[in-house]
Design an enzyme around this catalytic site. Structure first.
Site, PDB file in Angstrom:
ATOM      1  N   GLN A 152      32.315  40.587  33.103  1.00 12.44           N
ATOM      2  CA  GLN A 152      31.694  41.434  32.616  1.00 12.44           C
ATOM      3  C   GLN A 152      30.881  41.824  31.538  1.00 12.44           C
ATOM      4  OE1 GLN A 152      35.973  42.514  33.575  1.00 12.44           O
ATOM      5  NE2 GLN A 152      35.565  44.089  33.061  1.00 12.44           N
ATOM      6  N   PHE A 197      38.850  43.837  36.395  1.00 10.83           N
ATOM      7  CA  PHE A 197      39.242  44.253  36.441  1.00 10.83           C
ATOM      8  C   PHE A 197      39.386  44.261  34.580  1.00 10.83           C
ATOM      9  CE2 PHE A 197      40.250  43.685  40.636  1.00 10.83           C
ATOM     10  CZ  PHE A 197      40.202  44.606  41.076  1.00 10.83           C
ATOM     11  N   GLU A 210      35.266  40.836  31.016  1.00  6.84           N
ATOM     12  CA  GLU A 210      35.272  41.180  30.092  1.00  6.84           C
ATOM     13  C   GLU A 210      35.082  40.440  28.428  1.00  6.84           C
ATOM     14  OE1 GLU A 210      37.310  44.688  28.499  1.00  6.84           O
ATOM     15  OE2 GLU A 210      36.526  44.661  26.571  1.00  6.84           O
ATOM     16  N   ARG A 243      43.886  50.713  21.657  1.00  4.64           N
ATOM     17  CA  ARG A 243      43.754  51.250  23.061  1.00  4.64           C
ATOM     18  C   ARG A 243      45.305  51.937  22.729  1.00  4.64           C
ATOM     19  NH1 ARG A 243      40.903  54.554  26.330  1.00  4.64           N
ATOM     20  NH2 ARG A 243      38.419  53.247  25.604  1.00  4.64           N
ATOM     21  N   ARG A 301      42.452  47.074  33.416  1.00  4.19           N
ATOM     22  CA  ARG A 301      42.260  48.122  33.523  1.00  4.19           C
ATOM     23  C   ARG A 301      43.287  49.305  32.711  1.00  4.19           C
ATOM     24  NH1 ARG A 301      41.116  49.342  40.086  1.00  4.19           N
ATOM     25  NH2 ARG A 301      40.415  51.316  39.815  1.00  4.19           N
ATOM     26  N   PHE A 345      43.747  48.970  29.434  1.00  8.27           N
ATOM     27  CA  PHE A 345      43.152  48.060  27.986  1.00  8.27           C
ATOM     28  C   PHE A 345      44.355  48.542  27.412  1.00  8.27           C
ATOM     29  CE2 PHE A 345      40.862  47.161  24.475  1.00  8.27           C
ATOM     30  CZ  PHE A 345      39.624  46.251  24.997  1.00  8.27           C
ATOM     31  N   THR A 405      37.047  52.258  21.923  1.00  6.06           N
ATOM     32  CA  THR A 405      36.933  52.567  21.035  1.00  6.06           C
ATOM     33  C   THR A 405      36.862  51.679  19.243  1.00  6.06           C
ATOM     34  OG1 THR A 405      39.064  50.752  20.868  1.00  6.06           O
ATOM     35  CG2 THR A 405      39.426  52.834  21.521  1.00  6.06           C
ATOM     36  N   ALA A 407      35.984  49.745  29.462  1.00  8.11           N
ATOM     37  CA  ALA A 407      36.096  51.241  29.064  1.00  8.11           C
ATOM     38  C   ALA A 407      35.939  52.924  29.996  1.00  8.11           C
ATOM     39  CB  ALA A 407      35.879  50.809  27.295  1.00  8.11           C
ATOM     40  N   GLU A 409      39.548  53.826  35.228  1.00  8.35           N
ATOM     41  CA  GLU A 409      40.783  53.233  34.408  1.00  8.35           C
ATOM     42  C   GLU A 409      42.128  54.939  34.598  1.00  8.35           C
ATOM     43  OE1 GLU A 409      39.075  52.181  30.837  1.00  8.35           O
ATOM     44  OE2 GLU A 409      40.825  50.112  30.868  1.00  8.35           O
TER      45      GLU A 409
END
Ligand code: LUZ
Ligand code: MOS
Length: 760
Positions: A202, A233, A237, A315, A347, A349, A444, A513, A717
């Protein structure tokens, strides 16, 4: 605005549908193998915590067909792949800190030889006691970084004025990503020391940076190319870096192509998952059930290294109120370092974990007071202009979603029907729960909210677009194509979206995100608008006008004052080409208005929030402890969906994934830190038999302006959190059978736990 901003019908088919259906879509494993390619296999540490005395690779290297076994000492650059904090070696050096931590990388002529040789490596590791529990880690002072606290109002004072105060604990477990395509990479050396890496990631830029560091070569020598993923998912990342770095290291060293795609069991054992959290809450309410004060302490099970845990933790704090206004909040989160695989993005996060705790607290209060949890939820929904603890004032649709759901689905009738059913049935009980959600859209970390799009118009009028967006099944390429088609006024057929490639688009944020279509779509819109304006000037000359505003491109034709002209898109493009007008543009988008100050834990981190309300109904078989999710009815805040097919798919998928997390999926590590739920025989994910009987999704109709691309709000998400309702619906059904059932607030609510609770 010109008339070119007409919408493509929201039924625009996903451009991958046909090749998916025919099995022609290309994934990492479909890339034709070059002659001379070698295959890798990575040995993971057999123990969770220990000191490496020796690694004996001689037997492995003696296996015919093995070319080389790499260990930490073979790394030319830095043995470091940590993203946020530099605390994760690519290959274990002196210490192993989780079971499955990469220790050695075997490269051989075939896959089978590599895997066989890997098992011949002899590790001598002095074992130390592992820590797997986050609360224990915190006691021992094992933290990734100091705790963070969000504050609003004065909690201590507020508790003194509360009519009701309750304290409890709520735990949620991890979750395996189970992307259909496992992790993997294919590294192919190019001339002049360059390496091209096909990676199932990702975050192509994250992979590029990790490889650059491990090889000790500049980023411009590392080309990452991604056509699509079979799901991410969040699992890809940050954690795709390892496999790409291993392949690149071997390819660089041996100057031959090297490929490694993980075996499913290795993928499950070696990669991190959703963070389990254990949390304490204290909640205070007025006599009329307004939540006045909320204190919560989160113990995040971060795993053995930071990975994305600091951002996930942040988060959790941002979403600790879910969608409720609470005037006095103190929320503290500890990132607890344990000897488990580094937990990572998944997903939501960290958001779902925070939201589970406030929902648990509300349920706890409701059960103690004998009131309906939905009454407490409803009375505390946040309203426009009210702040969360991080001070962003919310443009709220919480009440609108709730009212729309209450009306459309007749909540009162549902409650009555359930009461009647439970009255009439002894061994089956129904339960329902409402789950209102609020999810903030933007990374964020403000810095990450930017994207670029490189758009070429060829002289025949066809268009190619490259962005930083990674297609992982979420349909982002289709959305970007729609944005370009709408902006340029041409048929989507004229547009191709290319692979994601760090040589074409640099310094990208990961596709994560929920913000990928917003960020990359806006960048594409900016680039297309610039090109369109140039083409309008060319068309204006040909139409003998100076009024660019009177020209618009639509359906592949040029319109002057809303009247069709004889000029086609192709003719204007060709004229522009002949006139040496630039037909390439790079668009750059950075989300405006957002900011955040970590020192004060205050700011405006999100471009906007997504709202929604779901109603979940379940039936529990009170003899067996098994259950059916009968229905989930949702009112969801799409803004104005630009593609209802794709967005409905995201909601259905997110919902079912959330239900899985809350009900069936049980990640189990033993006391030694070894994954027990290491295969699909021991780790149950939702299947066709466990999905809701019906899923109904209604849009919240608003025509508000928002910062989403074409006003189409992010949808990746938020719907996962509707799944949290299933936990509480099952709980309510259990209580209908056994009002005195003692049920820990401890997700997932597996059938085993349900059975125990029914007879507790
Ligand atoms: N990744 C990230 C994310 O780096 N920052 C975020 O805020 C985020 N949020 C959701 C999913 N991935
Ligand atoms: Mo994600 S959890 O948006 O990679």
């Amino acid at each position: 605005m010109s008339a070119t901003n007409e919408r493509i019908p929201p039924t625009q088919t996903n451009i991958d549908s046909q090749t998916h259906l025919r099995g022609e879509s290309l994934y990492l494993d479909d890339i034709p193998i070059l002659t001379g390619t070698l295959f890798g296999a990575c040995l993971g540490s057999p123990v969770a915590h220990g000191h490496i005395r020796s690694i004996d690779i001689s037997a492995a290297e003696a296996v015919p067909g093995v070319i080389k076994v790499f260990t930490a000492k073979d790394i030319a650059g830095e043995n470091e792949i940590g993203g946020i904090i530099q605390d994760e070696p690519l290959l274990a050096d002196h210490e192993v800190h989780f079971c499955g931590m990469p220790v050695a990388f075997v490269v051989a002529e075939t896959w089978d030889i590599a895997r066989y040789a890997m098992k011949q490596i002899i590790t001598d590791i002095e074992e130390h006691e592992p820590v797997t529990c986050p609360r224990k880690a915190k006691e021992l002072g094992m933290l990734i970084h100091p705790p963070r606290t969000h504050r609003l109002g004065n909690v201590d004072e507020a508790f003194e004025n509360c009519h009701y105060i309750f304290e409890g604990q709520a735990d949620s477990n991890g979750q395996e990503h189970l992307y259909i395509e496992t992790q993997g990479a294919y590294a192919v050396p190019q001339e002049n020391g360059q390496i091209r890496i096909y990676s199932s990631t990702q975050g192509p830029t994250a992979v590029q940076k990790a490889v650059s560091k491990v090889l000790g070569v500049p980023q411009h020598s590392i080309e990452i190319d991604v056509t699509r993923l079979g799901g991410g998912f969040g699992g890809k990342e940050d954690q795709a870096n390892t496999w790409a770095a291993l392949c690149a290291m071997a390819a660089h060293h041996l100057q031959v192509p090297v490929k490694y795609a993980l075996h499913r069991l290795d993928d499950m054992a070696m990669t991190g998952k959703r963070h389990p959290y254990s949390s304490d809450f204290k909640i205070g309410l007025s006599e009329d059930l307004k939540i006045l004060a909320y204190e919560v302490t989160f113990y995040q099970n971060s795993g053995a290294s930071a990975d994305l845990s600091p951002a996930v933790l942040e988060r959790t704090l941002f979403h600790c109120n879910n969608t409720y206004y609470i005037p006095n909040v103190r929320a503290t989160a500890y990132p607890c370092k344990t000897h488990l695989p580094p937990n990572t993005a998944f997903r939501g996060f960290g958001g779902p974990q925070g939201m589970f705790v406030i929902e648990s607290a509300i349920m706890f209060v409701a059960e103690k007071l004998g009131v309906d949890a939905t009454d407490i939820q409803y009375r505390n929904l946040i309203q426009t202009g009210q702040p969360f603890a991080y001070r962003q004032l919310v443009d709220s649709d919480a009440q609108n979603c709730w009212h729309a759901a209450a009306n459309a689905f007749n909540i009162g009738q549902i409650k009555k029907d359930i009461a009647v059913f439970n009255e009439q049935n002894e061994h089956y009980k129904k339960g329902m729960a409402i789950m209102p959600i609020c999810f903030g859209i933007s990374f964020t970390n403000t810095m990450m909210n930017n994207a670029r799009a490189l758009v070429h118009i060829y002289s025949d009028g066809s268009v190619n677009i490259s962005t930083g967006a990674v297609e992982m099944g979420q349909g982002v390429n289709t959305k970007i194509m729609q944005v370009a088609a709408v902006t340029l006024g041409i048929h989507p057929r004229k547009i191709k979206i290319l692979s994601t490639n760090t040589y074409r688009v640099a310094n990208t944020s990961p596709s994560a995100a929920s913000a990928t279509a917003d960020l990359n779509g806006k960048a594409a819109q900016i680039a297309c608008t610039a090109l369109l304006n140039r083409l309008k000037e060319v068309a204006a000359q040909q139409l003998n006008t100076t009024e660019l505003d009177h020209i618009c491109f639509k359906n592949g034709l040029v319109y002057l004052d809303d009247a069709e002209t004889a000029l086609t898109w192709e003719a204007v493009v060709m004229t522009a080409f002949v006139q040496r007008v630039a037909l390439t543009e790079n668009g750059h988008y950075a989300t405006p208005k957002i900011h955040y100050d970590k020192a004060t834990e205050q700011g405006h981190p999100f471009a906007y929030h997504v709202f929604g309300t779901s109603i979940t109904e379940v039936t529990v078989d009170c003899i067996r402890g098994i259950y059916d999710i009968d229905s989930v009815k949702i009112v969801h805040d799409f803004g104005e969906s630009m593609n209802t097919g794709i967005d409905m798919g995201q909601i259905e998928g997110g919902l079912v994934q959330g239900i899985g997390w809350m009900t069936l999926e049980e990640v189990v590590y033993d006391a030694k830190g070894k994954l027990r739920s290491n295969a699909l025989s021991t780790y149950k994910v939702p299947d066709v038999y466990s999905v809701p009987g019906t899923i109904t999704i209604l849009p919240l109709e608003t025509d508000k302006d928002n910062m989403a691309i074409l006003k189409s709000k992010a949808v990746g998400e938020p719907p996962l959190m509707y799944g949290i309702g299933s936990y509480f619906a099952i709980r309510n059904a259990i209580k209908a059978f056994n009002p005195n059932a003692k049920i820990a607030l401890d997700a997932p609510m597996t059938p085993e736990k349900t059975l125990m609770a029914l007879y507790s």
